[in-house]
Design a protein around this motif. Structure first.
Motif, PDB file in Angstrom:
ATOM      1  N   ARG A  28      33.024  11.149   4.665  1.00  0.00           N
ATOM      2  CA  ARG A  28      33.783  12.216   4.009  1.00  0.00           C
ATOM      3  C   ARG A  28      33.411  12.337   2.522  1.00  0.00           C
ATOM      4  N   GLY A  29      33.002  13.537   2.124  1.00  0.00           N
ATOM      5  CA  GLY A  29      32.692  13.777   0.716  1.00  0.00           C
ATOM      6  C   GLY A  29      31.349  13.205   0.260  1.00  0.00           C
ATOM      7  N   LYS A  30      30.561  12.722   1.214  1.00  0.00           N
ATOM      8  CA  LYS A  30      29.278  12.106   0.835  1.00  0.00           C
ATOM      9  C   LYS A  30      28.119  12.806   1.548  1.00  0.00           C
ATOM     10  N   SER A  31      26.923  12.295   1.272  1.00  0.00           N
ATOM     11  CA  SER A  31      25.752  12.773   2.003  1.00  0.00           C
ATOM     12  C   SER A  31      25.149  11.627   2.792  1.00  0.00           C
ATOM     13  N   VAL A  32      24.631  11.949   3.945  1.00  0.00           N
ATOM     14  CA  VAL A  32      23.978  10.949   4.782  1.00  0.00           C
ATOM     15  C   VAL A  32      22.747  11.613   5.382  1.00  0.00           C
ATOM     16  N   TYR A  33      21.730  10.815   5.635  1.00  0.00           N
ATOM     17  CA  TYR A  33      20.442  11.365   6.053  1.00  0.00           C
ATOM     18  C   TYR A  33      20.102  10.944   7.481  1.00  0.00           C
ATOM     19  N   LEU A  34      19.398  11.823   8.152  1.00  0.00           N
ATOM     20  CA  LEU A  34      18.761  11.438   9.399  1.00  0.00           C
ATOM     21  C   LEU A  34      17.330  11.049   9.031  1.00  0.00           C
ATOM     22  N   GLU A  35      16.976   9.810   9.359  1.00  0.00           N
ATOM     23  CA  GLU A  35      15.701   9.275   8.887  1.00  0.00           C
ATOM     24  C   GLU A  35      14.868   8.753  10.058  1.00  0.00           C
ATOM     25  N   ASN A  36      13.571   9.098  10.036  1.00  0.00           N
ATOM     26  CA  ASN A  36      12.629   8.510  10.994  1.00  0.00           C
ATOM     27  C   ASN A  36      12.032   7.271  10.347  1.00  0.00           C
ATOM     28  N   ARG A  37      12.251   6.109  10.954  1.00  0.00           N
ATOM     29  CA  ARG A  37      11.802   4.877  10.297  1.00  0.00           C
ATOM     30  C   ARG A  37      10.666   4.181  11.021  1.00  0.00           C
ATOM     31  N   VAL A  38      10.161   4.755  12.088  1.00  0.00           N
ATOM     32  CA  VAL A  38       9.020   4.087  12.714  1.00  0.00           C
ATOM     33  C   VAL A  38       7.740   4.610  12.076  1.00  0.00           C
ATOM     34  N   LEU A  39       6.854   3.667  11.757  1.00  0.00           N
ATOM     35  CA  LEU A  39       5.603   4.032  11.103  1.00  0.00           C
ATOM     36  C   LEU A  39       4.576   4.425  12.147  1.00  0.00           C
ATOM     37  N   GLN A  40       4.007   5.588  11.954  1.00  0.00           N
ATOM     38  CA  GLN A  40       2.919   6.025  12.834  1.00  0.00           C
ATOM     39  C   GLN A  40       1.830   6.635  11.979  1.00  0.00           C
ATOM     40  N   VAL A  41       0.597   6.210  12.171  1.00  0.00           N
ATOM     41  CA  VAL A  41      -0.483   6.660  11.301  1.00  0.00           C
ATOM     42  C   VAL A  41      -1.553   7.443  12.037  1.00  0.00           C
ATOM     43  N   ASP A  55       0.821  -1.200   0.000  1.00  0.00           N
ATOM     44  CA  ASP A  55       0.000   0.000   0.000  1.00  0.00           C
ATOM     45  C   ASP A  55       0.858   1.255   0.000  1.00  0.00           C
ATOM     46  N   PHE A  56       1.916   1.159   0.741  1.00  0.00           N
ATOM     47  CA  PHE A  56       2.785   2.325   0.798  1.00  0.00           C
ATOM     48  C   PHE A  56       3.434   2.592  -0.537  1.00  0.00           C
ATOM     49  N   LEU A  57       3.804   1.491  -1.211  1.00  0.00           N
ATOM     50  CA  LEU A  57       4.372   1.657  -2.547  1.00  0.00           C
ATOM     51  C   LEU A  57       3.329   2.278  -3.467  1.00  0.00           C
ATOM     52  N   ASN A  58       2.117   1.727  -3.370  1.00  0.00           N
ATOM     53  CA  ASN A  58       1.048   2.246  -4.231  1.00  0.00           C
ATOM     54  C   ASN A  58       0.761   3.709  -3.930  1.00  0.00           C
ATOM     55  N   MET A  59       0.903   4.036  -2.664  1.00  0.00           N
ATOM     56  CA  MET A  59       0.604   5.409  -2.274  1.00  0.00           C
ATOM     57  C   MET A  59       1.740   6.355  -2.620  1.00  0.00           C
ATOM     58  N   GLY A  60       2.821   5.802  -3.092  1.00  0.00           N
ATOM     59  CA  GLY A  60       3.915   6.667  -3.500  1.00  0.00           C
ATOM     60  C   GLY A  60       4.653   7.267  -2.335  1.00  0.00           C
ATOM     61  N   LEU A  61       4.544   6.630  -1.185  1.00  0.00           N
ATOM     62  CA  LEU A  61       5.215   7.190  -0.014  1.00  0.00           C
ATOM     63  C   LEU A  61       6.664   6.761   0.079  1.00  0.00           C
ATOM     64  N   LEU A  62       7.030   5.790  -0.755  1.00  0.00           N
ATOM     65  CA  LEU A  62       8.347   5.198  -0.557  1.00  0.00           C
ATOM     66  C   LEU A  62       9.395   5.783  -1.487  1.00  0.00           C
ATOM     67  N   THR A  63       9.260   7.033  -1.800  1.00  0.00           N
ATOM     68  CA  THR A  63      10.271   7.640  -2.656  1.00  0.00           C
ATOM     69  C   THR A  63      11.537   7.852  -1.855  1.00  0.00           C
ATOM     70  N   ALA A  71      15.270   0.919   5.447  1.00  0.00           N
ATOM     71  CA  ALA A  71      16.111   2.113   5.273  1.00  0.00           C
ATOM     72  C   ALA A  71      15.762   2.807   3.959  1.00  0.00           C
ATOM     73  N   GLY A  72      15.640   4.103   4.007  1.00  0.00           N
ATOM     74  CA  GLY A  72      15.336   4.872   2.811  1.00  0.00           C
ATOM     75  C   GLY A  72      13.844   4.971   2.524  1.00  0.00           C
ATOM     76  N   GLN A  73      13.028   4.257   3.286  1.00  0.00           N
ATOM     77  CA  GLN A  73      11.595   4.264   3.013  1.00  0.00           C
ATOM     78  C   GLN A  73      10.796   4.909   4.143  1.00  0.00           C
ATOM     79  N   GLY A  74      11.505   5.483   5.090  1.00  0.00           N
ATOM     80  CA  GLY A  74      10.828   6.213   6.159  1.00  0.00           C
ATOM     81  C   GLY A  74      10.721   7.681   5.798  1.00  0.00           C
ATOM     82  N   ASN A  75      10.861   8.540   6.776  1.00  0.00           N
ATOM     83  CA  ASN A  75      10.812   9.982   6.551  1.00  0.00           C
ATOM     84  C   ASN A  75      12.237  10.515   6.624  1.00  0.00           C
ATOM     85  N   LEU A  76      12.752  10.936   5.478  1.00  0.00           N
ATOM     86  CA  LEU A  76      14.100  11.526   5.481  1.00  0.00           C
ATOM     87  C   LEU A  76      13.956  12.940   6.031  1.00  0.00           C
TER      88      LEU A  76
END
Lengths: 600, 221
Positions: free
Chosen positions: A404-417, A37-45, A429-434
């Protein structure tokens, strides 16, 4: 006869309610919120781009037949991280009329109770702050809008205070008149210094509000707990605090006013936590490498204006994330250690922070937790993620050398609706809230800050073996859609507990509200978690706390000393929507006349 | 402190006429205050109307047809709760408590503040049943009981958030939400308090959206 998992005898209706809640949650997760559903909803960008009309809120709307709009799309990572300005002092003697012990009602002060410790800890540092409406840009993709800010800044300026330097803040309510709130917010305020060991009349409790056109002198002694009791003269160094914050606490209206911007940091340094990496605990230099971060989730309406669901009792979950007041910023960092002070200002969401490298989603990226609720732990704890509820803080050390020389994200990965609390789902990883992106430069840099891997010691934990004078139980429940403590609701009319000053108590917090979770905040003194019934006490929770998360059906046992000051303080859920819908009670520290009510 | 608080509470009805005087100035007419006509405020108010206040037709206990927004909400300070006549759970206590609040508010009810109770069982709660219910509890004038088409009542229940996230609980009227929504439509102020707390506390809560300048801290000395 029916019993909860914690052994509580309950009615059949209550049992049915619990079972239903459980079942419903399972269904919600299974049927409504599977990964597909999340994929369908386009939330997993992966880029964290929020897609219009396909956010969680639309889903929630179809589920709840009501509720909030989906925020318009906004581009992430196009704005640099704003750093809140450091609050400027007013020269001593400048404030007119002069601060004094008794309330200056004639001159427009809203305070009504004399300062109890003004002459013991005479203010040395003075501030003047004005709460007012202000024009703010949250994202270049959203219109400039009117929020409320301390000094017109959202989040408010950062106070930088020192132990041993008592502060007096003259706090002005210059908010707009009634009817000019843009849709929500009451121009009646009380500013709480969260975690402060503060005399009650300066604590900014929910019932000490003052009105537009008034001001209020708040006296912050900046002293260690125990200074007038267990550790006379100095206080207990092991009660030293580091990361405090301030926010509006107006009874019934806290969610609205904090959501509208009335929040900020208050940092407290001493001879150990110095803000200088060549001294004391050698933590990263403030402010260059010691960065306060305010996390919030918001909803914007079809015109891009901040939206508050006025008729929500459960908790408001936003679909747009801001850090220090802007949508998903980027932050340029050097390849070295940084201290970040992470604060969740809600209104209702829990965050579970991970470091994510989008080029290598399988990689584990550990970091260090050094403080919980702004209080340094005995030693750093290495983690891959850390969870906080509304009002909790964690101070973390992130070492960017390996990025060094890269980018890294702080991501919230717990799902709350919804306002219930986080689901059991940790998103991949990568599918939560960056939430924000760190861009790590490659130039060589100096780093004289302590390496947490060497296991430096900070403060020891204060002893908790003292016999409590009394053990009190507080049961948190939902009654006819409202939030209760021991079957009662908030009122400013009565203090429900009278505690003997300088005594030890154990407080048992019990969650009867099924699968609802509550971050419970208790003012004046820090507590330690002696035990949890269902879950082990997390290593990062083995410290001094001022908010304890009450997870599903949980029972926690807390150790308290109520020292040094008297007067009224609250205990409440810090899901600000639950708080505003009555999940709060007032208690009082008294010199004498304490009560023995074990279920107040 | 407790004694003083009680004394202050007892004194509340006595200061009510004075407060009413202030209020009469602020709310001379029940329409929107004249000074709030800037574009942003008007737009924000309109959005709230569209999102939360459908203008459905309801029927009052006096058997009059009214429109929810136009006749009941627009330009007014209101208190709204839900109930049904046969409810044996929290309703009797809530209604009795709100009768006390009505007495504290005195003759401002129906002029400066409007009390509404909407049935959750419009199929059985006819206007006659509602009148009987009101009589039983001693509900005074200025407090309107409302029924309507089931779908309209349900829409309002949803919009005003008298709902439960758990669908099974949500369908169970005996578990209905037990709070009083209080609000000031032109001022865009909306909040709620439990209907079972003390009448004086509900009274004070409603006063926050009626007039500025009620400094709570004063009473805590």
């Amino acid at each position: 006869m029916y019993f909860t998992v914690s052994g509580e005898k309950i009615s059949r209706a209550r049992y049915k309610q619990l079972v239903n809640a459980q079942k419903n949650r399972r269904e919600l997760i299974a049927a409504q919120l599977g990964r597909r559903d999340f994929l369908n909803m386009g939330l997993l960008t992966g880029a964290g781009y929020l897609v219009a009309k396909s956010g969680l809120s639309v889903h929630a709307e179809s589920f709840m037949h009501r509720g909030q709009p989906a925020s318009p799309p906004v581009r992430p990572f196009i704005e640099p991280l704003p750093i809140m300005p450091i609050k400027k002092k007013v020269p001593p003697g400048r404030l007119r009329p002069r601060p004094r012990v008794n309330p200056n009602t004639a001159a427009g002060e809203g305070r009504t109770i004399p300062h109890q410790a003004f002459n013991i800890f005479r203010p040395k540092v003075f501030y003047e702050v004005h709460q007012r409406a202000t024009q703010v840009s949250v994202s270049p993709d959203l219109p400039i809008q009117t929020l409320w800010g301390f000094d017109g800044v959202v989040p408010g300026p950062t106070y930088v205070a020192e132990y041993g330097e008592p502060v007096l803040v003259r706090n002005f309510n210059d908010l707009p008149p009634l009817g000019q709130n843009g849709g929500f917010g009451l121009p009646s305020v009380t500013t709480h210094l969260h975690n402060g060991h503060t005399p009650s009349e300066s604590d900014g409790g929910p019932c000490m509000f003052f009105e537009r056109g008034q001001w209020y002198d708040q006296h912050y002694p900046n002293v260690l707990a125990g200074i007038l009791s267990t550790h006379p003269g100095h206080g207990d160094i092991n009660e030293a605090m580091s990361t405090l914050w301030y926010h509006d606490h107006r009874v019934d209206f806290t969610a609205q006013s904090t959501y509208k911007g009335l929040v900020g940091f208050y940092l407290l340094f001493n001879e150990f936590d110095t803000g200088k990496e060549n001294k004391g605990f050698h933590l990263p230099n403030f402010p260059e490498y010691d960065i306060p971060l305010v996390f919030a989730d918001k909803v914007f309406d079809e015109d891009g204006i901040l939206f508050f669901d006025l008729f929500n009792l459960d908790g408001i979950i936003g679909d747009t994330f801001t850090v220090n007041g802007v949508v998903q910023p980027f932050f340029e960092v050097e390849p070295r250690r940084y201290r970040f002070r992470l604060l969740d200002v809600g209104p209702s969401r829990f965050f579970d922070f991970f470091l994510t490298d989008l080029d290598d989603l399988n990689k584990h990226n550990p970091f260090w937790v050094i403080a919980n609720d702004g209080n340094l732990l005995p030693k750093p704890v290495q983690v891959e993620n850390v969870r906080i509820g509304v009002a909790e803080r964690v101070d973390v050390i992130i070492d960017f050398r390996e990025f060094r020389g890269k980018s890294v994200y702080l991501e919230n990965r717990v799902l709350q609706v919804d306002g219930r609390g986080p689901t059991g789902t940790i998103l991949p990883a990568g599918q939560g809230n960056l939430l924000m992106r760190f861009d790590v430069s490659s130039r060589p840099v100096h780093d004289r800050s302590v390496d947490p891997d060497t296991m430096p010691s900070f403060y020891a934990l204060p002893d908790t073996t003292a016999q409590p004078r009394i053990v009190r139980t507080f049961k948190f429940d939902r009654l006819n859609g409202q939030w209760s403590i021991n079957g009662q609701f908030v009122s400013c009319e009565d203090n429900r507990v009278r505690i003997k000053k300088n005594s030890v108590e154990h407080w048992v917090l019990q969650n009867l509200s099924g699968d609802w979770q509550h971050p419970i905040h208790i003012h004046l003194e820090e507590h330690q978690i002696l035990s949890r019934q269902r879950l082990p006490v997390d290593p990062v929770e083995r410290g001094r706390k001022d908010v304890t998360r009450l997870t599903e059906n949980e029972v926690v046992n807390l150790f308290f000393r109520f020292r040094d000051f008297t007067g009224t303080y609250p205990l409440h859920c810090h899901n600000t929507v639950h708080e505003d819908h009555a999940m709060m009670l007032l208690w009082e520290v008294v010199e004498e006349g304490e009560d023995n009510n074990i279920v107040p | 402190m407790v004694n003083q608080t009680r004394r202050k509470l007892l004194a509340l009805p006595l200061i009510a006429p004075f407060a009413g005087g202030i209020l009469a100035n602020a709310f001379h007419s029940p329409s929107a205050p004249d000074n709030i006509n800037d574009k942003a405020s008007l737009a924000a108010r309109e959005k709230i109307r569209k999102r939360f206040f459908p203008n459905v037709a309801l029927r009052t206990h006096e058997d009059k047809e009214v429109r929810f927004y136009d006749d009941l909400i627009k330009g007014k300070v209101v208190m709204i709760n839900v109930m049904y006549a046969e409810c044996e759970g929290i309703c009797p206590g809530v209604t009795a408590n709100l009768v006390k609040v009505q007495k504290l508010l005195g003759d401002r009810v129906g002029r400066d503040v409007f009390m509404y109770s909407m049935t959750l069982k419009p199929e059985t709660d006819t206007t006659e049943v509602l009148r009987h219910y009101m009589k039983m509890y001693g509900v005074g004038p200025g407090w309107t009981y409302l029924t309507g088409k089931p779908e309209d009542v349900e829409l309002l229940r949803q919009k005003l958030g008298f709902t439960n996230l758990d669908p099974e609980l949500d369908e169970d009227s005996s578990q209905h939400i037990g709070n009083v929504r209080y609000g000031n439509e032109p001022f865009m102020l909306w909040a709620a308090c439990p209907a079972q707390v003390s009448a004086t506390w509900i009274y004070e809560s409603v006063s926050w959206v009626m007039q500025p300048g009620q400094n709570r801290a004063k009473s805590k000395v």
